[in-house]
Design a protein around this motif. Structure first.
Motif, PDB file in Angstrom:
ATOM      1  N   THR A  32      23.409  46.051 -25.835  1.00  0.00           N
ATOM      2  CA  THR A  32      22.070  46.566 -26.106  1.00  0.00           C
ATOM      3  C   THR A  32      21.909  47.966 -25.518  1.00  0.00           C
ATOM      4  N   LEU A  33      21.249  48.814 -26.292  1.00  0.00           N
ATOM      5  CA  LEU A  33      20.837  50.141 -25.841  1.00  0.00           C
ATOM      6  C   LEU A  33      19.338  50.072 -25.574  1.00  0.00           C
ATOM      7  N   LEU A  54      26.881  53.118 -28.668  1.00  0.00           N
ATOM      8  CA  LEU A  54      26.530  51.704 -28.540  1.00  0.00           C
ATOM      9  C   LEU A  54      27.480  50.842 -29.369  1.00  0.00           C
ATOM     10  N   ALA A  55      27.625  51.170 -30.645  1.00  0.00           N
ATOM     11  CA  ALA A  55      28.460  50.372 -31.536  1.00  0.00           C
ATOM     12  C   ALA A  55      29.933  50.439 -31.143  1.00  0.00           C
ATOM     13  N   GLU A  56      30.417  51.630 -30.795  1.00  0.00           N
ATOM     14  CA  GLU A  56      31.815  51.768 -30.384  1.00  0.00           C
ATOM     15  C   GLU A  56      32.068  50.979 -29.102  1.00  0.00           C
ATOM     16  N   LYS A  94      20.328  46.651 -30.662  1.00  0.00           N
ATOM     17  CA  LYS A  94      21.458  45.829 -30.223  1.00  0.00           C
ATOM     18  C   LYS A  94      22.589  45.944 -31.236  1.00  0.00           C
ATOM     19  N   ALA A  95      23.799  46.098 -30.731  1.00  0.00           N
ATOM     20  CA  ALA A  95      24.993  46.105 -31.574  1.00  0.00           C
ATOM     21  C   ALA A  95      25.693  44.767 -31.430  1.00  0.00           C
ATOM     22  N   VAL A  96      26.090  44.208 -32.568  1.00  0.00           N
ATOM     23  CA  VAL A  96      26.851  42.957 -32.581  1.00  0.00           C
ATOM     24  C   VAL A  96      28.163  43.238 -33.304  1.00  0.00           C
ATOM     25  N   ALA A  97      29.263  43.064 -32.570  1.00  0.00           N
ATOM     26  CA  ALA A  97      30.598  43.346 -33.101  1.00  0.00           C
ATOM     27  C   ALA A  97      31.315  42.045 -33.424  1.00  0.00           C
ATOM     28  N   THR A  98      32.086  42.064 -34.517  1.00  0.00           N
ATOM     29  CA  THR A  98      32.932  40.926 -34.874  1.00  0.00           C
ATOM     30  C   THR A  98      34.332  41.437 -35.196  1.00  0.00           C
ATOM     31  N   LEU A  99      35.319  40.677 -34.769  1.00  0.00           N
ATOM     32  CA  LEU A  99      36.724  41.035 -34.984  1.00  0.00           C
ATOM     33  C   LEU A  99      37.117  40.715 -36.420  1.00  0.00           C
ATOM     34  N   ILE A 122      30.607  46.227 -36.885  1.00  0.00           N
ATOM     35  CA  ILE A 122      29.468  46.212 -35.976  1.00  0.00           C
ATOM     36  C   ILE A 122      28.186  46.416 -36.771  1.00  0.00           C
ATOM     37  N   GLU A 123      27.194  45.594 -36.464  1.00  0.00           N
ATOM     38  CA  GLU A 123      25.841  45.799 -36.988  1.00  0.00           C
ATOM     39  C   GLU A 123      24.953  46.233 -35.834  1.00  0.00           C
ATOM     40  N   ILE A 124      24.093  47.219 -36.109  1.00  0.00           N
ATOM     41  CA  ILE A 124      23.094  47.662 -35.144  1.00  0.00           C
ATOM     42  C   ILE A 124      21.745  47.180 -35.670  1.00  0.00           C
ATOM     43  N   ARG A 125      21.017  46.459 -34.813  1.00  0.00           N
ATOM     44  CA  ARG A 125      19.737  45.883 -35.230  1.00  0.00           C
ATOM     45  C   ARG A 125      18.598  46.301 -34.312  1.00  0.00           C
TER      46      ARG A 125
END
Length: 145
Positions: A32-33, A54-56, A94-99, A122-125
């Motif tokens: 989260t940012l 944030l996403a990186e 908030k960034a949510v990353a998935t492999l 990554i999604e930023i929401r």
């Protein structure tokens, strides 16, 4: 030490932006940012560069969770990144990353002496759940010489 604590200790930009690391596993990472005026853009939301970081950072967290046990023989490096800003981001995001590949497949390539590459999506929401940005980072595990 958690992965979030490790990244905050070793990546100055994560500390600078006061990134908050939530759940981090080999399958999913949340970062989260916080809403901080000093990192706003000209319309009062988080600056594009802050959202990129944030996403990186979320992608780096999932890479460490998935491949931390390989660090003695390979260095994870970001190869490329592409980001799309979809909607106006305001407030905390908030960034949510998935492999994007199974861990075992990537490690198998490393075992074969290759330099595997794999995507992290990554999604930023915003807090209301709206997707404000999407990013893909291509990572590699560069074998130590």
């Amino acid at each position: 030490m958690s992965i979030g604590e490790m990244l905050a200790a070793t990546v100055p930009m994560a500390r600078t932006l006061n990134l908050q690391f939530g759940d981090v596993t080999a399958e999913r990472a949340e970062v989260t940012l916080p809403d901080q005026a000093e990192y706003h853009n000209h319309v009062g939301g988080p600056h594009a560069g802050a959202m990129f970081t944030l996403a990186e950072s979320a992608s780096g967290a999932i890479v460490l969770a998935a491949f931390g046990d390989q660090l003695s023989r390979a260095v994870p490096l970001a190869v490329s990144a592409e980001i799309a800003y979809k909607k106006l981001a305001m407030g905390q995001v908030k960034a949510v990353a998935t492999l994007g590949r199974p861990v075992a497949d990537v490690v198998a390539e490393l075992d074969e002496g290759k330099r595997p590459e794999f995507p992290v999506a990554i999604e930023i929401r915003r807090e209301d759940g709206a997707v404000t940005g999407e990013m893909t980072v291509i990572w590699t595990l560069r074998p130590n010489k």
